[in-house]
Design a protein around this motif. Structure first.
Motif, PDB file in Angstrom:
ATOM      1  N   GLY A 183     -22.479  22.927 -30.376  1.00  0.00           N
ATOM      2  CA  GLY A 183     -22.041  23.982 -29.491  1.00  0.00           C
ATOM      3  C   GLY A 183     -22.918  25.201 -29.408  1.00  0.00           C
ATOM      4  N   SER A 184     -22.273  26.370 -29.367  1.00  0.00           N
ATOM      5  CA  SER A 184     -22.936  27.610 -28.987  1.00  0.00           C
ATOM      6  C   SER A 184     -23.744  28.243 -30.113  1.00  0.00           C
ATOM      7  N   THR A 185     -23.821  27.592 -31.270  1.00  0.00           N
ATOM      8  CA  THR A 185     -24.707  28.108 -32.320  1.00  0.00           C
ATOM      9  C   THR A 185     -26.163  27.737 -32.055  1.00  0.00           C
ATOM     10  N   GLY A 186     -26.390  26.799 -31.130  1.00  0.00           N
ATOM     11  CA  GLY A 186     -27.754  26.447 -30.749  1.00  0.00           C
ATOM     12  C   GLY A 186     -28.488  25.679 -31.833  1.00  0.00           C
ATOM     13  N   GLY A 187     -29.808  25.552 -31.657  1.00  0.00           N
ATOM     14  CA  GLY A 187     -30.613  24.833 -32.621  1.00  0.00           C
ATOM     15  C   GLY A 187     -30.382  23.332 -32.556  1.00  0.00           C
ATOM     16  N   LEU A 188     -30.733  22.655 -33.636  1.00  0.00           N
ATOM     17  CA  LEU A 188     -30.607  21.206 -33.705  1.00  0.00           C
ATOM     18  C   LEU A 188     -29.919  20.814 -34.999  1.00  0.00           C
ATOM     19  N   ALA A 189     -28.821  20.094 -34.889  1.00  0.00           N
ATOM     20  CA  ALA A 189     -28.120  19.536 -36.050  1.00  0.00           C
ATOM     21  C   ALA A 189     -28.264  18.020 -35.997  1.00  0.00           C
ATOM     22  N   GLU A 190     -28.695  17.412 -37.096  1.00  0.00           N
ATOM     23  CA  GLU A 190     -29.003  15.987 -37.117  1.00  0.00           C
ATOM     24  C   GLU A 190     -28.008  15.145 -37.894  1.00  0.00           C
ATOM     25  N   TYR A 191     -27.171  15.776 -38.727  1.00  0.00           N
ATOM     26  CA  TYR A 191     -26.423  14.998 -39.717  1.00  0.00           C
ATOM     27  C   TYR A 191     -25.440  14.014 -39.095  1.00  0.00           C
ATOM     28  N   ARG A 192     -24.739  14.408 -38.039  1.00  0.00           N
ATOM     29  CA  ARG A 192     -23.760  13.502 -37.446  1.00  0.00           C
ATOM     30  C   ARG A 192     -24.456  12.357 -36.718  1.00  0.00           C
ATOM     31  N   ALA A 193     -25.580  12.664 -36.056  1.00  0.00           N
ATOM     32  CA  ALA A 193     -26.352  11.629 -35.382  1.00  0.00           C
ATOM     33  C   ALA A 193     -26.892  10.611 -36.388  1.00  0.00           C
ATOM     34  N   ALA A 207     -30.912  18.906 -28.846  1.00  0.00           N
ATOM     35  CA  ALA A 207     -30.873  20.370 -28.789  1.00  0.00           C
ATOM     36  C   ALA A 207     -30.892  20.792 -27.328  1.00  0.00           C
ATOM     37  N   PHE A 208     -30.266  21.946 -27.014  1.00  0.00           N
ATOM     38  CA  PHE A 208     -30.337  22.410 -25.627  1.00  0.00           C
ATOM     39  C   PHE A 208     -30.597  23.904 -25.488  1.00  0.00           C
ATOM     40  N   PHE A 209     -30.629  24.638 -26.581  1.00  0.00           N
ATOM     41  CA  PHE A 209     -31.142  26.006 -26.528  1.00  0.00           C
ATOM     42  C   PHE A 209     -31.407  26.471 -27.951  1.00  0.00           C
ATOM     43  N   ALA A 210     -32.198  27.549 -28.052  1.00  0.00           N
ATOM     44  CA  ALA A 210     -32.534  28.166 -29.343  1.00  0.00           C
ATOM     45  C   ALA A 210     -33.181  27.159 -30.294  1.00  0.00           C
ATOM     46  N   TYR A 211     -34.083  26.354 -29.733  1.00  0.00           N
ATOM     47  CA  TYR A 211     -34.812  25.371 -30.538  1.00  0.00           C
ATOM     48  C   TYR A 211     -36.148  25.078 -29.864  1.00  0.00           C
ATOM     49  N   ASP A 212     -37.218  25.080 -30.666  1.00  0.00           N
ATOM     50  CA  ASP A 212     -38.552  24.756 -30.166  1.00  0.00           C
ATOM     51  C   ASP A 212     -38.853  25.612 -28.922  1.00  0.00           C
ATOM     52  N   ASP A 213     -39.250  24.989 -27.812  1.00  0.00           N
ATOM     53  CA  ASP A 213     -39.583  25.758 -26.608  1.00  0.00           C
ATOM     54  C   ASP A 213     -38.454  25.763 -25.589  1.00  0.00           C
ATOM     55  N   PRO A 215     -34.795  27.106 -23.868  1.00  0.00           N
ATOM     56  CA  PRO A 215     -34.327  28.480 -23.613  1.00  0.00           C
ATOM     57  C   PRO A 215     -33.740  29.122 -24.863  1.00  0.00           C
ATOM     58  N   GLU A 216     -33.886  30.422 -24.956  1.00  0.00           N
ATOM     59  CA  GLU A 216     -33.406  31.143 -26.128  1.00  0.00           C
ATOM     60  C   GLU A 216     -31.892  31.299 -26.138  1.00  0.00           C
ATOM     61  N   ASP A 217     -31.280  31.264 -24.967  1.00  0.00           N
ATOM     62  CA  ASP A 217     -29.822  31.381 -24.926  1.00  0.00           C
ATOM     63  C   ASP A 217     -29.285  30.446 -23.846  1.00  0.00           C
ATOM     64  N   CYS A 387     -13.822  24.012 -43.174  1.00  0.00           N
ATOM     65  CA  CYS A 387     -14.368  25.359 -43.048  1.00  0.00           C
ATOM     66  C   CYS A 387     -13.471  26.150 -42.104  1.00  0.00           C
ATOM     67  N   GLY A 388     -12.712  27.095 -42.630  1.00  0.00           N
ATOM     68  CA  GLY A 388     -11.754  27.846 -41.833  1.00  0.00           C
ATOM     69  C   GLY A 388     -12.330  29.064 -41.155  1.00  0.00           C
ATOM     70  N   VAL A 389     -13.446  29.566 -41.667  1.00  0.00           N
ATOM     71  CA  VAL A 389     -14.169  30.696 -41.076  1.00  0.00           C
ATOM     72  C   VAL A 389     -15.649  30.364 -41.180  1.00  0.00           C
ATOM     73  N   PHE A 390     -16.388  30.526 -40.092  1.00  0.00           N
ATOM     74  CA  PHE A 390     -17.801  30.166 -40.144  1.00  0.00           C
ATOM     75  C   PHE A 390     -18.665  31.276 -39.565  1.00  0.00           C
ATOM     76  N   TYR A 391     -19.848  31.395 -40.131  1.00  0.00           N
ATOM     77  CA  TYR A 391     -20.814  32.372 -39.626  1.00  0.00           C
ATOM     78  C   TYR A 391     -21.488  31.802 -38.388  1.00  0.00           C
ATOM     79  N   HIS A 392     -21.407  32.542 -37.285  1.00  0.00           N
ATOM     80  CA  HIS A 392     -21.994  32.121 -36.015  1.00  0.00           C
ATOM     81  C   HIS A 392     -23.348  32.803 -35.882  1.00  0.00           C
ATOM     82  N   SER A 393     -24.415  32.023 -36.055  1.00  0.00           N
ATOM     83  CA  SER A 393     -25.754  32.613 -36.124  1.00  0.00           C
ATOM     84  C   SER A 393     -26.168  33.274 -34.814  1.00  0.00           C
ATOM     85  N   PHE A 394     -25.657  32.792 -33.689  1.00  0.00           N
ATOM     86  CA  PHE A 394     -26.114  33.323 -32.402  1.00  0.00           C
ATOM     87  C   PHE A 394     -25.533  34.700 -32.114  1.00  0.00           C
ATOM     88  N   ILE A 395     -24.288  34.926 -32.566  1.00  0.00           N
ATOM     89  CA  ILE A 395     -23.691  36.246 -32.344  1.00  0.00           C
ATOM     90  C   ILE A 395     -23.675  37.092 -33.614  1.00  0.00           C
TER      91      ILE A 395
END
Length: 436
Positions: A183-193, A207-213, A215-217, A387-395
């Motif tokens: 989701g909206s945290t961006g980047g690339l997560a591989e573990y589930r794949a 990945a679809f934003f905030a990763y490599d080249d 879009p940043e958002d 995880c009941g509360v998580f740090y959202h890196s994008f915001i």
């Protein structure tokens, strides 16, 4: 599949024996934990610890040996600790950040080429171990928990605009293709794949934003990018070319619904705790721009702890929010909606039902709803910590996610196996379960 290594148990007592089998397994595999050669009715504390980078997690439970001096976790109840009752995998799903960690810490595997190493130990007596260091142990052993099975290939992807990682099972295929998105945290997560590929699918962690080249958002996302990713995956010689499955969480879910509504190359969608509308920015596709639901910032809530609650910041029940709703009734493929009733990030049950109501209104029946009580936003693979509360890196702040650990763990286990069956039925033409 994964080769099972023999157990290496380092005895710290002259007689107590701890067996964890298998000692090396995928994270969605259960393990058997047995303590032997205790005194009859001896009270003991089972303790699990995990270190991943700078993050430290642990769990514990109190047991009493039977008359033969054994504790069999799959058969005997935990009396106290971070869970109670008979819970074979309780030491894994109940893990919490060790005291002193930053708020909002979420356990996610960043390097799937290595396992989670879980140290399981036995203490004499019933102890609260969370704030204690270097307590004496009767015995201990280390368990390997993998997302990546032996023989699964991990291939970084930079093809056209597409960025991500491809995971291929052993052998020549042909494999059902699945795109995995978060989701909206961006980047690339591989573990589930990686885990999906370990169960036999060819999976593109996208990945679809905030990763490599990229879009940043999210303001520069277009649906054509995701079609390019699907086309590329389907073009591979060892991937079935009839259509892709899509597994998507949160922001990724609305993209998955949009793909299903507007592309005939989508074979099946699993939508986990997402919105039924386009959010955050309009979504262009082939010259058309789908509008987004506007934010209602005055509905944003800050909890007493300083966490952000955004459940009410979008209204898709009246205009202009209604216009932003995905035209999911156009989807020809089956869609499985997975929704947590205690999702404190998105009104997931509402949005799942809003999408289903659109489908029903058009006479469609190609939907399934898995709805779980006391379950929060972050529905992950089984036996991973709630995880009941998580740090959202994008915001750059912590967000509420919700859920009660035991119920959330049950939902993760149940939904994962149903997700695997769903893709085998609707995305894999070689599966005995296939409907293709």
């Amino acid at each position: 599949m994964l080769q099972i290594s023999r157990i290496h148990c380092r005895k710290l007592s002259s007689h107590v024996k701890l067996l964890v089998t298998p000692a090396k397994a995928l994270v969605d595999d259960k393990v058997d934990i047995t303590v032997e050669r205790l005194a009859p009715r001896q009270p003991v504390t089972l303790h699990a610890r995990l270190v991943e980078g700078t993050a430290r997690f642990q769990s514990y439970a109190h047991y009493r040996a039977d008359d033969a001096g054994r504790v069999i976790v799959a058969k005997q109840p935990s009396l106290r600790g971070l869970f109670t009752g008979v819970e074979q995998m309780g030491l894994f799903w109940s893990m919490q950040p060790s005291p002193g960690q930053k708020p909002g810490l979420r356990l996610r595997k960043k390097d799937v080429s290595t396992p989670f190493l879980v140290d399981v130990g036995v203490h004499d007596g019933h102890l609260d171990v969370m704030r204690e260091e270097n307590l004496p142990l009767l015995t201990t052993t280390t368990v390997e928990r993998w997302f990546l099975a032996d023989g699964v290939k991990r291939i970084p992807v930079r093809e056209g605009r597409v960025r991500g990682t491809l995971f291929l099972p052993p052998g020549d295929g042909s494999f059902a293709g699945v795109i995995d998105m978060f989701g909206s945290t961006g980047g690339l997560a591989e573990y589930r794949a990686a885990l999906l590929a370990s169960r036999g699918f060819a999976v593109l962690a996208l990945a679809f934003f905030a990763y490599d080249d990229l879009p940043e958002d999210m303001s520069d996302i277009d649906l054509d990018y995701f079609e390019e990713a699907a086309d590329w995956l389907l073009s591979l010689p060892n991937v079935q070319n009839h259509g892709v499955g899509i597994l998507a969480t949160s922001k990724g879910g609305e993209i998955a619904l949009s793909m299903a509504a507007h592309m005939d190359k989508v074979a099946a969608v699993v939508f986990i705790n997402g919105y039924s509308a386009v959010t955050q920015a309009p979504l262009p596709y082939k010259g058309t721009v789908f509008p987004c639901a506007p934010w209602i910032l005055e509905e944003l809530v800050v909890t007493e702890e300083g966490y952000i609650d955004v459940r009410n910041v979008l209204d898709t029940t009246k205009e202009p929010g209604i216009k932003a709703c995905v035209q999911v009734e156009k989807a020809q493929c089956p869609i499985m909606f997975v929704a947590g009733e205690d999702d404190l990030s998105i009104k997931s049950v509402f949005h799942a039902n809003q999408a289903i109501d659109r489908m029903k209104a058009h006479g469609k029946t190609n939907y399934t709803l898995l709805q779980y009580p006391k379950t929060g936003h972050l529905i992950e693979p089984p036996y991973t910590p709630h995880c009941g509360v998580f740090y959202h890196s994008f915001i750059n702040t912590c967000m509420t996610a919700g859920g009660e650990p035991k119920s959330h763990a049950a939902a993760q286990e149940d939904s994962w196996h149903k997700i695997l069956d769903f893709f085998r039925t609707h995305a894999d033409k070689n599966s005995p379960q296939s409907s293709l």
